[in-house]
Motif scaffolding. Structure first.
Motif, mmCIF file in Angstrom:
data_model
loop_
_atom_site.group_PDB
_atom_site.id
_atom_site.type_symbol
_atom_site.label_atom_id
_atom_site.label_comp_id
_atom_site.label_asym_id
_atom_site.label_seq_id
_atom_site.Cartn_x
_atom_site.Cartn_y
_atom_site.Cartn_z
ATOM 1 N N ASN A 18 0.826 -1.210 0.000
ATOM 2 C CA ASN A 18 0.000 0.000 0.000
ATOM 3 C C ASN A 18 0.860 1.260 0.000
ATOM 4 O O ASN A 18 0.519 2.258 -0.643
ATOM 5 N N TYR A 124 -9.564 8.163 11.090
ATOM 6 C CA TYR A 124 -10.326 7.148 10.346
ATOM 7 C C TYR A 124 -10.835 6.013 11.229
ATOM 8 O O TYR A 124 -12.042 5.776 11.332
ATOM 9 N N LYS A 129 -14.553 4.675 10.801
ATOM 10 C CA LYS A 129 -14.591 3.348 10.207
ATOM 11 C C LYS A 129 -15.927 2.656 10.408
ATOM 12 O O LYS A 129 -16.403 1.948 9.531
ATOM 13 N N ASN A 136 -15.716 4.454 4.374
ATOM 14 C CA ASN A 136 -15.325 4.095 3.011
ATOM 15 C C ASN A 136 -15.025 5.333 2.176
ATOM 16 O O ASN A 136 -14.051 5.380 1.422
ATOM 17 N N VAL A 139 -11.609 6.884 3.088
ATOM 18 C CA VAL A 139 -10.500 6.153 2.477
ATOM 19 C C VAL A 139 -10.415 6.475 0.986
ATOM 20 O O VAL A 139 -9.321 6.678 0.440
ATOM 21 N N THR A 171 -11.766 3.205 -5.527
ATOM 22 C CA THR A 171 -11.414 2.839 -4.156
ATOM 23 C C THR A 171 -12.657 2.662 -3.291
ATOM 24 O O THR A 171 -12.733 1.726 -2.484
ATOM 25 N N ARG A 174 -14.075 -0.725 -3.921
ATOM 26 C CA ARG A 174 -13.317 -1.803 -3.288
ATOM 27 C C ARG A 174 -13.500 -1.805 -1.776
ATOM 28 O O ARG A 174 -13.570 -2.874 -1.150
ATOM 29 N N GLU A 175 -13.584 -0.638 -1.171
ATOM 30 C CA GLU A 175 -13.773 -0.565 0.279
ATOM 31 C C GLU A 175 -15.105 -1.186 0.706
ATOM 32 O O GLU A 175 -15.187 -1.857 1.733
ATOM 33 N N LYS A 178 -14.680 -4.871 0.537
ATOM 34 C CA LYS A 178 -13.888 -5.336 1.678
ATOM 35 C C LYS A 178 -14.729 -5.397 2.945
ATOM 36 O O LYS A 178 -14.540 -6.290 3.784
ATOM 37 N N ASP A 179 -15.665 -4.462 3.114
ATOM 38 C CA ASP A 179 -16.548 -4.508 4.288
ATOM 39 C C ASP A 179 -17.454 -5.729 4.255
ATOM 40 O O ASP A 179 -17.773 -6.307 5.296
ATOM 41 N N THR A 193 -21.011 -0.921 9.602
ATOM 42 C CA THR A 193 -20.547 -0.648 8.248
ATOM 43 C C THR A 193 -21.719 -0.692 7.271
ATOM 44 O O THR A 193 -22.839 -1.085 7.635
ATOM 45 N N GLN A 257 -12.458 -8.427 -4.412
ATOM 46 C CA GLN A 257 -11.689 -7.233 -4.057
ATOM 47 C C GLN A 257 -10.243 -7.349 -4.539
ATOM 48 O O GLN A 257 -9.596 -6.338 -4.843
#
Length: 283
Positions: A18, A124, A129, A136, A139, A171, A174-175, A178-179, A193, A257
């Motif tokens: 990253n 964050y 979060k 999301n 980020v 992004t 993708r976030e 990921k959640d 989330t 993801q």
């Protein structure tokens, strides 16, 4: 051996992939703005500040997330005991201080972006979060802003704005995925989330819609004359990979993801090729 494991754990805290990816995006921002050769020192300072800040942000994220990681990611450095929580916090502060040292050498606009981003990185995990969609979005902003930071470091933000928006959309997609992937641990931790708030499938539908907007907008840098035609040659397969990834997420969020990440890296490469082709080849 313990010292080696600690060093390894500290490196892992930064998420080296990253760090490299964010640093590359900052470099691309400077490159698109035409400042890499004209302002090499400013470009280098911006890249260093980005890498250090991202590493610091990831370390402090693991510090705040240490309990939830015992469920979702038990192999990470803090849950497995390679680095103590206090050690991770101190390491993060040192990296943040080094990032600030590089950032203050840059123009005022770049310093302002860096200041906002450093505050966002710290806030964050602790404050954003667990808020549906807002974490999301934060980020996504941070990723997109790396382009702006790189461009601002050499004094020209305009060409990077469109790239920042496109990167933020990808992004954000993708976030959300990921959640969905981390749903079990987030429920255990009591987070709220987006997939928890609206349901997994509805969250994935939202992610798909966002990505569709980004894909539809991806030709804009070419149409505005920022990139040559070579950009389209690379960005089209990148779009296809990301669309495949979000579609796959409905059955396998983990694999989806990963595909989204590959597509985003290819899209970043498209930015470099598109600008390089225009600047050096005229196409």
């Amino acid at each position: 051996m313990a010292a080696v494991e600690t060093v390894r754990g500290l490196v892992e805290l930064t998420r080296p992939v990253n760090v490299i990816a964010a640093s590359v995006l900052t470099f691309i921002g400077s490159f698109v703005a035409g400042g890499v050769t004209a302002y090499p020192l400013q470009t280098g300072a911006a890249v260093a500040a980005t890498g250090l800040a991202v590493g610091a942000g990831n370390a402090i994220n693991d510090y705040f997330d240490r309990e939830i990681d015992r469920i979702n990611q038990p192999e990470r450095a803090i849950p497995r005991g390679a680095v103590s929580p206090r050690g991770a916090l101190v390491f993060s502060v040192v990296l943040f201080a080094m990032a600030v040292g590089f950032a203050v050498t840059l123009p005022v606009v770049a310093i302002a972006i860096a200041g906002i981003n450093l505050l966002a990185l710290v806030a964050y995990t602790e404050y954003f979060k667990g808020l549906p969609g807002l974490g999301n979005a934060l980020v996504a902003y941070l990723v997109g802003s790396t382009f702006l930071f790189g461009a601002a470091a050499v004094g020209e933000v305009g060409p990077a704005v469109v790239l920042a928006v496109l990167a933020a959309i990808a992004t954000l997609t993708r976030e959300i995925v990921k959640d969905v992937e981390d749903l079990e641990g987030d429920l255990e931790e009591g987070l709220n989330t987006l997939p928890i708030a609206v349901g997994e499938r509805r969250a994935l539908v939202i992610a798909t819609g966002l990505l569709a907007v980004g894909v539809a907008a991806s030709p804009i840098p070419y149409l505005l004359g920022y990139f040559g035609a070579a950009y389209l040659v690379v960005v089209v397969p990148a779009d296809a990979i990301m669309l495949y990834g979000v579609a796959r997420s409905f059955d396998d969020p983990t694999a989806g993801q990963v595909q989204l990440k590959y597509g985003m890296f290819l899209a970043a490469l498209a930015f470099i090729i598109g600008r390089g082709a225009l600047e050096f080849g005229g196409v």
